[in-house]
Design an enzyme around this catalytic site. Sequence first.
Site, PDB file in Angstrom:
ATOM      1  N   LYS A   1       0.867  -1.175   0.000  1.00 20.63           N
ATOM      2  CA  LYS A   1       0.000   0.000   0.000  1.00 20.63           C
ATOM      3  C   LYS A   1       0.904   1.226   0.000  1.00 20.63           C
ATOM      4  O   LYS A   1       1.924   1.244   0.702  1.00 20.63           O
ATOM      5  CB  LYS A   1      -0.883  -0.030   1.255  1.00 20.63           C
ATOM      6  CG  LYS A   1      -1.950   1.046   1.323  1.00 20.63           C
ATOM      7  CD  LYS A   1      -2.812   0.870   2.576  1.00 20.63           C
ATOM      8  CE  LYS A   1      -3.967   1.840   2.645  1.00 20.63           C
ATOM      9  NZ  LYS A   1      -4.833   1.584   3.823  1.00 20.63           N
TER      10      LYS A   1
ATOM     11  N   SER B   1      -9.751   1.308   2.815  1.00 28.67           N
ATOM     12  CA  SER B   1      -8.889   2.096   1.950  1.00 28.67           C
ATOM     13  C   SER B   1      -7.838   1.289   1.200  1.00 28.67           C
ATOM     14  O   SER B   1      -7.331   1.740   0.181  1.00 28.67           O
ATOM     15  CB  SER B   1      -8.187   3.179   2.774  1.00 28.67           C
ATOM     16  OG  SER B   1      -7.312   2.596   3.725  1.00 28.67           O
TER      17      SER B   1
ATOM     18  N   SER C   1      -9.991  -0.836   7.038  1.00 26.47           N
ATOM     19  CA  SER C   1      -9.385  -0.640   5.713  1.00 26.47           C
ATOM     20  C   SER C   1      -8.680  -1.834   5.090  1.00 26.47           C
ATOM     21  O   SER C   1      -8.305  -1.782   3.923  1.00 26.47           O
ATOM     22  CB  SER C   1      -8.411   0.547   5.750  1.00 26.47           C
ATOM     23  OG  SER C   1      -9.126   1.755   5.684  1.00 26.47           O
TER      24      SER C   1
END
Lengths: 476, 430
Positions: A79, A154, A178
Amino acid sequence: MDIVDNSIRETVDLFKKRKISCQEIVRACFERIEKYNLSINAYLTLNKEQALKKAQDVDNNRVKGRELPPLAGIPVALKDIYSTKNLRTTAASKIIDNYLPAYSATVVQKLESVGAIIMGKVNCDAFAHGATGENSDFGSVKNPWDLEYVAGGSSGGSAAAVAFGGCLMAMGTDTGGSIRNPASYCNLVGLKPTYGRVSRSGVISMGSSLDSMGHLTRTVEDCALVLSVTAGYDPLDATSSRKPVDFYLQDLSHPAIKGLKIGLPQEYFGRELNPEIKTLILKAAQQFTDLGAEVDEVSLPNTAYTIPVYYLIMSSEVSANLARFDGIRFGHAREMFGEEAKRRIMLGTFALSAGYYDAYYLRASKVRTLLRQDFEKAFAKFDALLAPVVPIKPRKIGEKEQEKLKLYLEDYVTGPVNLAGLPALALPCGFWHNIPMGMQLIGPQFSEKKLFEVGQAYQDVTDWHLKRPPLVEEMG
Amino acid sequence: MSGYRPFIGLEIHVELATKSKMFCGCCADHFHKEPNTQTCPVCLGLPGALPVPNKKAIDWTVFLGLVLGCRINKHSYFERKQYFYPDLPKGFQISQYERPFCFKGWFDEVNITRVHLEEDTGKLIHRKIEGEKVTLIDFNRCGVPLVEIVTEPEIKSAEHAKEWLKKLQRVIRSLSISDCDMEKGSMRLEANVSVSKNGKLPSYKVELKNINSFRFVEKAIEFEIQRQTELFEKGQKIEQETRGFESDKGVTYLQRSKEEAFEYRYFPEPDIPPIVFTDGELDKIRKQIPELPEEKRQRFVKEYSLNEQEADYFVSNPSAAQYFEVLYLEKNFNLDFRETARLIINKKIDWENISPADFKAEVAVLQEGGLSDQVELAKAAKIVVDGNPKAVADYRKGKTNTVGFLVGQMMKKTKVDPNLARQELLKILE
């Protein structure tokens, strides 16, 4: 289906049997990326040259007969809020679209030290603010299962990258759901570890007291394998735990869940929960009963306060954590923040202001203790809790873009876990029409080993996790 | 200006002399180092970098707090003090607010409000480079442990402030936790000044900042009391504000008015778990407390009957003090305390180069040498005996205490040890 669609465990076996080389699988992943990334928008930055070079090193070492570390040659995505030395790290935000970190996050260093191949950096909601992957300053992440749908957020890019075969595992972060949310959207296993189990050092902070560094994999076994690498005390993170790391893989071949007590928090199964999703979760509950577990209802009475407490604490911490993005030492000026970051900075700034602090931040901290106590009471009777991850029907890209508050309200099933610092394992349990749907197993602090066993027992008798997106299935 | 009473409180910042910075492993000694050579992701505030507290700095703060008579918060924590300034890379300073490590202390007749720990900021350097005005930032100082000591507004005058601060500096230096060097900036002074006609603490205060010497703190406070008194006499209201001190002119000037006051939005630092002290840990720190200068002075005056000057000498010369005390560990060393003190202070005996055991022998030599001639002594005794027939007669009748008078007479003539004089007199009388 291809070599890139296997689990880490299967890939390691293929490596050992010399059926495939590391360079082959790394190249195959890059081929997938070339084919799908333009439409799915998972990768923001590729590390191709380095990755291929590392892959060659791994292969050379294997030929020489050297003992290889556990993740040697496994393609991994990060990420884009994990700092990577000399590899652009943007937090999916324009404000630092040119930022080259001077150091790598502890987790990144650990992964590299066990031979993982860093394929690149993946998209997410900017600064991890969001639950759909649409808040990225570099465009929405699309769901590989159906490009009209969001990939969740996310950590949407992390989930999508694994789902379409752009890597075998991806690191995400979970502040209020997330990791679990996109895992659910993309038919993956996602772990939000106990707060303090995995070092946060080098990962761009969102809500410091809530952030958990976890990962997304295709199987529970892979998930356990990766945690064995990432977990542990870090002298660079004062909130990391000195508690010894369990041997997560030890009992996975014979998971014992007979007599295990699993609770269903009533408050998570109320009228807010989509009935079709409720049916899927209750079906999984029945499967656990069939496996010999005792499933019963439990109450977490303060659940209703989750959203205000979560948004006050998270935005307060966000407002302070984003102060360092001042454009002086790196990045651009503060007007480059996206709309959602600005909204949270405003919220947090108000909540911490003189005259408001007691009513907002302080009160929220007190209620947070109550939420924690709810779990403590539940875990006095139950070994684990079973709950939905996504309480509403899956979202299409751009759908209800205006209803920010409504989106916030959907965190009520994932946020409490972060407020209480607990581990939660999300894993596939069926489909809502053509979109995958996950459930989560929540345990007491540092109970990851038990959660893996429960998850493994479920995956031993189900095949949801073996399903791949149609675009992958269709590849000959 | 009669009838106006000043209220003065002090805020002192002291950089701790730990090896590493407060929240990272960088070297904390920043004086005259090449700019930005002692930095890392943590003290540069790079994204993702986390603060890990320096245990030694925390222990030293508690140590100082205990020395200053403070109570200790056994459960304490750091907080974020948020404000924007280019020398503060995170956009907040890690400091303490609700629960400082130390509170409610007392030092040299002034109550201490709190002693807390925070991190220092970077340094801004304003320069002209190639004709362009620029501001450079040096982050070497950023994150150096900084202790803040705050007093109650009980300082009585500008001079009192100066003297009290000097004493505080001496104490901190004696603990070896900071060099408290104002030129290097490792000790920084601020004073809060207000004046009142009715003797009650006023609702406003003027903060005086950027003062870098004891002399200037005195001058700045003096000027400020004068300024505020004059404003009062003109019937003007005095505003809460922050003022700097211009040392060349000896005046204070407005830096920031009340309207521009910061809103710091303090909240507990989530990256650092609360800090908890057990009784055992506090006892361990307490045991390390050395005797403080003032305590030592008082003890030397009381225990050894020394005068203030003599005691002061021993306070500022710890090795001499130690030597002095070691001498008296030997039971049969019974030379008069002040006599010994004088021998040491005046260096009559080269004590630095001889062992305490040899000191006694030296004393004997010195005493004999001082009355160089036994004959001389006998002569003096004879003169006294001959010159005081009445006293001699009284003695012989049994009034033995008259010998004291004779000793006194003899001592008028020669500086002799009274014991030796008595011995010599008795030789003749009996």
